[in-house]
Design an enzyme around this catalytic site. Structure first.
Site, mmCIF file in Angstrom:
data_model
loop_
_atom_site.group_PDB
_atom_site.id
_atom_site.type_symbol
_atom_site.label_atom_id
_atom_site.label_comp_id
_atom_site.label_asym_id
_atom_site.label_seq_id
_atom_site.Cartn_x
_atom_site.Cartn_y
_atom_site.Cartn_z
ATOM 1 N N ALA A 195 41.781 -38.678 61.079
ATOM 2 C CA ALA A 195 42.026 -39.793 60.168
ATOM 3 C C ALA A 195 41.690 -39.490 58.721
ATOM 4 C CB ALA A 195 41.241 -41.019 60.634
ATOM 5 N N CYS A 320 36.302 -14.431 47.983
ATOM 6 C CA CYS A 320 35.313 -14.498 46.908
ATOM 7 C C CYS A 320 34.562 -15.833 46.925
ATOM 8 C CB CYS A 320 35.990 -14.332 45.556
ATOM 9 S SG CYS A 320 37.000 -12.853 45.406
#
Length: 460
Positions: A195, A320
């Site tokens: 949801a 990263c």
């Protein structure tokens, strides 16, 4: 401050807020009880189930509410695999499924099951024929997302469902990213959703299991939710989830057309305004609100922090930005550039001014990150140093190995080679991607005691 990460969690829809507040007063009792408070709660639960089932495209008695989308995926996969254990233990999934699917697959494999992954093309899309090639008499279940959560590519669910039906194999669809935009077409067998992806409250998932699918719920038996999701449901949240799903569906056509225009603008202008960028995902068969791109020679974490300081909330699949220092499995499966990766997913109501503001700040931030890393355009040497060079980048993380490669390629003649020794998993993805972007030739890789050697041949 523009929030551009609705693929992670959408802001609470106003209808969800209203339904939640109203049902807190009316839906606190046990819906299994026969007294008036219980009957009132039961009416709310039945109405929510009917509304959600209508949006999904299934019967109300085929749908249950779960504590999350991940719970729905895990319960759905475990239930079908257990129900069809006499068929066999073969599970087929796409290489770009959500982690919840892949984690459940890992558990299945650890228990002695066999798991095979269907590859994707460079756009992140599967081929229905690839599923057909893997399905067999021992296949218990196949899984395919309706749309990818990282790059937005829409999958051919209906076609894959037909292939699975012909083989007598049920298909589980993770529809978390797409259900707010419309029902999932095709003859799917099991569907899962969450949801908070469409603006409902967190902590509510949907699990739909078609009649006729062999399903054996795992764990202790429970009389609630057809035995498929034990425990007392969070009824106010369930009511809010169902109400908001109906509301966003009513707005979906108009909002989709509006956001698609803004995303098209992002796709075009990012590629034009930012040098050395790769826009990933399918250009046409994609969700209307999502775009992902990767920036060469850019540290993704630094870029995301810069965008946050500038007022823009986005996410990334770049290693990263990950504590594991490994690239997103989705980008890896696609074989695209992963460093400096940015995912922009626009919520309903995003304005053109907000998108234009993002486009104004992005080029300068990317340039600033590259400057911090000491990136300069490679200058081709007039007198190359040697026919071949080897660069030791052990211990350097993305994007440094690629930056060192770019600095060194001009030190060998056309036809010469540069070998990059790296222990960063990202190099396996980003060095070939750099070659494709720079017109150089990727020769291949070879294992070394302390890492992997990636060899590039200078072509221009």
């Amino acid at each position: 401050m523009p929030y551009f990460d609705t693929a992670s969690a959408a802001p609470l829809h106003p209808v969800a807020r209203q339904a939640l507040q109203a049902s807190l007063d009316e839906g606190w009792a046990d819906p299994a009880r026969l007294y008036r408070e219980g009957r009132r709660a039961r009416l709310l639960l039945d109405a929510a189930r009917e509304a959600a089932a209508e949006s999904v495209g299934c019967r109300p008695d085929e749908l249950v509410f779960t504590p999350s989308g991940t719970h729905a995926v895990h319960s759905g996969m475990a239930g079908v695999l257990a129900g069809r254990r006499r068929v066999g233990g073969h599970l087929v999934v796409s290489a770009v499924e959500h982690r919840s699917v892949l984690h459940a697959a890992e558990v299945h494999a650890a228990g002695g099951g066999r798991v095979e992954e269907v590859p994707v093309d460079r756009f992140g899309r599967v081929s229905p024929s690839s599923y057909g090639e893997l399905l067999g008499s021992s296949t218990a279940l196949a899984c395919l997302q309706s749309a990818n959560h990282e790059v937005g590519t829409v999958q051919p669910v209906a076609e894959v469902a037909d292939v699975c039906a012909a083989a007598g194999v049920p298909l589980l669809v993770d529809a978390a990213q797409s259900l707010g935009w419309g029902p999932v077409s095709g003859n799917w067998s099991v569907l899962c959703a969450s949801a908070h992806k469409w603006g409902g409250p967190a902590g509510v998932g949907l699990l739909a299991v078609r009649k006729g699918v062999r399903f054996a719920p795992q764990g202790p038996a429970d009389e609630r939710e057809s035995g498929r999701s034990p425990g007392f449901v969070n009824l106010p949240a369930v009511v809010a989830a169902a109400a908001s799903l109906r509301a966003v569906r009513a707005e979906a056509e108009a909002e989709s057309a509006r956001l698609r225009i803004l995303v098209d603008r992002l796709r075009r202008r990012v590629a034009r305004l930012v040098p050395d960028v790769e826009v990933v995902g399918h250009p046409d068969l994609r969700l209307p609100h999502l775009v992902t791109f990767s920036c060469l020679y850019v540290d993704g974490e630094t870029l995301l922090h810069g965008l946050d300081r500038a007022g823009y909330s986005v996410s990334s699949g770049s290693s990263c930005t990950s504590s594991t220092l490994t690239p997103s499995h989705v980008l890896r499966a696609m074989g695209v550039l992963s460093e400096g990766n940015v995912r922009v997913s626009l919520p309903a109501g995003t304005t053109a001014a907000e998108v234009n503001g993002f486009l104004e700040v992005l080029p300068g931030l990317v340039a600033g990150v590259r400057e911090q890393l000491g990136v300069v355009e490679a200058v081709m040497a007039v007198d190359p140093e040697a026919e071949s060079l080897e660069l030791d980048t052990l211990g350097l993380r993305c994007p440094q190995p690629v930056i060192e490669l770019a600095r060194a390629i001009g030190r060998v003649p056309v036809g010469g080679t540069v070998t990059v020794l790296s222990d960063d998993e990202v190099a396996r993805l980003d060095i070939p991607a750099w070659c494709a972007m720079r017109g150089q030739t990727y020769v291949g890789e070879a294992p070394r005691p302390l890492g992997t050697a990636y060899t590039v041949r200078r072509a221009v």
